[in-house]
Design an enzyme around this catalytic site. Structure first.
Site, PDB file in Angstrom:
ATOM      1  N   ASP A 114       0.744  -1.099   0.028  1.00  0.00           N
ATOM      2  CA  ASP A 114      -0.039   0.010   0.026  1.00  0.00           C
ATOM      3  C   ASP A 114       1.089   1.286  -0.192  1.00  0.00           C
ATOM      4  OD1 ASP A 114      -3.042   0.648   0.931  1.00  0.00           O
ATOM      5  OD2 ASP A 114      -1.833   2.157   1.128  1.00  0.00           O
ATOM      6  N   ILE A 115       0.535   2.232  -0.707  1.00  0.00           N
ATOM      7  CA  ILE A 115       1.126   3.419  -0.886  1.00  0.00           C
ATOM      8  C   ILE A 115       1.146   4.150   0.373  1.00  0.00           C
ATOM      9  CG2 ILE A 115      -0.346   5.107  -1.919  1.00  0.00           C
ATOM     10  CD1 ILE A 115       1.686   5.535  -4.100  1.00  0.00           C
TER      11      ILE A 115
ATOM     12  N   ASN B 103     -12.875  -2.826   2.844  1.00  0.00           N
ATOM     13  CA  ASN B 103     -13.731  -1.894   2.883  1.00  0.00           C
ATOM     14  C   ASN B 103     -14.811  -2.011   1.698  1.00  0.00           C
ATOM     15  OD1 ASN B 103     -12.551  -0.501   5.099  1.00  0.00           O
ATOM     16  ND2 ASN B 103     -11.002   0.600   3.724  1.00  0.00           N
TER      17      ASN B 103
ATOM     18  N   GLY C  49     -16.007   3.200   3.828  1.00  0.00           N
ATOM     19  CA  GLY C  49     -14.830   3.779   3.767  1.00  0.00           C
ATOM     20  C   GLY C  49     -13.908   3.264   2.284  1.00  0.00           C
ATOM     21  N   GLN C  50     -14.761   2.636   1.662  1.00  0.00           N
ATOM     22  CA  GLN C  50     -13.857   2.303   0.078  1.00  0.00           C
ATOM     23  C   GLN C  50     -13.476   3.728  -0.794  1.00  0.00           C
ATOM     24  OE1 GLN C  50     -15.815  -0.802  -2.069  1.00  0.00           O
ATOM     25  NE2 GLN C  50     -14.002  -1.106  -3.444  1.00  0.00           N
TER      26      GLN C  50
ATOM     27  N   HIS D  23     -10.225  -5.238  -2.952  1.00  0.00           N
ATOM     28  CA  HIS D  23      -8.949  -5.499  -2.396  1.00  0.00           C
ATOM     29  C   HIS D  23      -9.174  -5.681  -0.860  1.00  0.00           C
ATOM     30  CE1 HIS D  23      -9.870  -1.114  -2.404  1.00  0.00           C
ATOM     31  NE2 HIS D  23      -9.308  -1.120  -1.126  1.00  0.00           N
TER      32      HIS D  23
ATOM     33  N   HIS E 216      -7.085  -5.774   2.429  1.00  0.00           N
ATOM     34  CA  HIS E 216      -6.092  -4.986   3.070  1.00  0.00           C
ATOM     35  C   HIS E 216      -5.146  -6.037   3.963  1.00  0.00           C
ATOM     36  CE1 HIS E 216      -6.483  -0.532   2.378  1.00  0.00           C
ATOM     37  NE2 HIS E 216      -7.894  -0.935   2.300  1.00  0.00           N
TER      38      HIS E 216
HETATM   39  P1  AMP Z   1      -9.680   1.664   0.315  1.00  0.00           P
HETATM   40  O1  AMP Z   1     -10.044   2.952   1.444  1.00  0.00           O
HETATM   41  O2  AMP Z   1      -9.940   0.246   0.973  1.00  0.00           O
HETATM   42  O3  AMP Z   1     -10.414   1.780  -0.846  1.00  0.00           O
HETATM   43  O4  AMP Z   1      -8.435   1.747   0.243  1.00  0.00           O
HETATM   44  C1  AMP Z   1      -7.539   2.012  -0.815  1.00  0.00           C
HETATM   45  C2  AMP Z   1      -6.115   1.806  -0.578  1.00  0.00           C
HETATM   46  O5  AMP Z   1      -5.547   2.016  -1.923  1.00  0.00           O
HETATM   47  C3  AMP Z   1      -5.368   2.714   0.435  1.00  0.00           C
HETATM   48  O6  AMP Z   1      -5.036   2.499   1.552  1.00  0.00           O
HETATM   49  C4  AMP Z   1      -4.334   3.616  -0.614  1.00  0.00           C
HETATM   50  O7  AMP Z   1      -3.319   3.872   0.261  1.00  0.00           O
HETATM   51  C5  AMP Z   1      -4.098   2.540  -1.285  1.00  0.00           C
HETATM   52  N1  AMP Z   1      -3.508   2.844  -2.674  1.00  0.00           N
HETATM   53  C6  AMP Z   1      -4.083   4.026  -3.540  1.00  0.00           C
HETATM   54  N2  AMP Z   1      -3.434   4.240  -4.712  1.00  0.00           N
HETATM   55  C7  AMP Z   1      -2.500   3.366  -4.616  1.00  0.00           C
HETATM   56  C8  AMP Z   1      -1.275   2.856  -5.372  1.00  0.00           C
HETATM   57  N3  AMP Z   1      -1.147   3.647  -6.463  1.00  0.00           N
HETATM   58  N4  AMP Z   1      -0.432   1.895  -5.091  1.00  0.00           N
HETATM   59  C9  AMP Z   1      -0.746   1.334  -3.782  1.00  0.00           C
HETATM   60  N5  AMP Z   1      -1.693   1.644  -3.042  1.00  0.00           N
HETATM   61  C10 AMP Z   1      -2.612   2.696  -3.185  1.00  0.00           C
END
Ligand code: AMP
Ligand code: ZN
Length: 112
Positions: free
Chosen positions: A30-31, A86, A92-93, A99, A101
């Site tokens: 995760d970024i 999420n 909170g998505q 995905h 986490h």
């Molecule tokens: P969610 O709130 O469950 O939709 O989480 C989306 C997740 O994707 C967040 O934790 C972001 O930090 C992560 N995210 C968004 N863009 C990227 C990316 N380019 N590379 C890696 N993680 C990402």
């Protein structure tokens, strides 16, 4: 390019730090990690949310979930880990490509 960030990661159009890839699934860090180890497991095929899944996705969801302990261990989370999916705006998505986490190991090193 599609407008889905994770489809672009699957296609290699957006860089990612991959921890795993097979014919159906990719996992990458995760970024914005909220733990020392934090990665995401996603299907290569676009599915927006868990709520969009049907029996057609049973095997895929099973594959993703079973990867969590294996990859967590590979990433050093021997003592255990957390999982989070999420679902939808109310859940909170933020990225609408399903995905899981997987995270643990305490606070991220770069958090003050
Ligand atoms: P969610 O709130 O469950 O939709 O989480 C989306 C997740 O994707 C967040 O934790 C972001 O930090 C992560 N995210 C968004 N863009 C990227 C990316 N380019 N590379 C890696 N993680 C990402
Ligand atoms: Zn997508």
């Amino acid at each position: 390019m599609t407008d889905c960030i994770f489809c672009n990661i699957v296609a290699g159009q957006i860089p990612s730090s991959k921890v795993y890839e097979d014919d159906e699934v990719v996992a990458f860090h995760d970024i914005h990690p909220f733990a020392r180890v934090h990665f995401l497991i996603i299907p290569k095929r676009h599915v927006a949310t868990l709520a969009d899944c049907t029996t057609e996705h049973e095997a895929l969801l099973g594959r993703m979930l079973l990867l969590a302990p294996r990859l967590a261990k590979e990433q050093g989370l021997d003592a255990g880990f957390k999982t989070l999916i999420n679902t939808g705006r109310g859940g909170g998505q933020e990225v609408f490509h399903i995905h899981i986490h997987v995270f643990g190991g305490g606070e991220p090193a770069n958090r003050s």
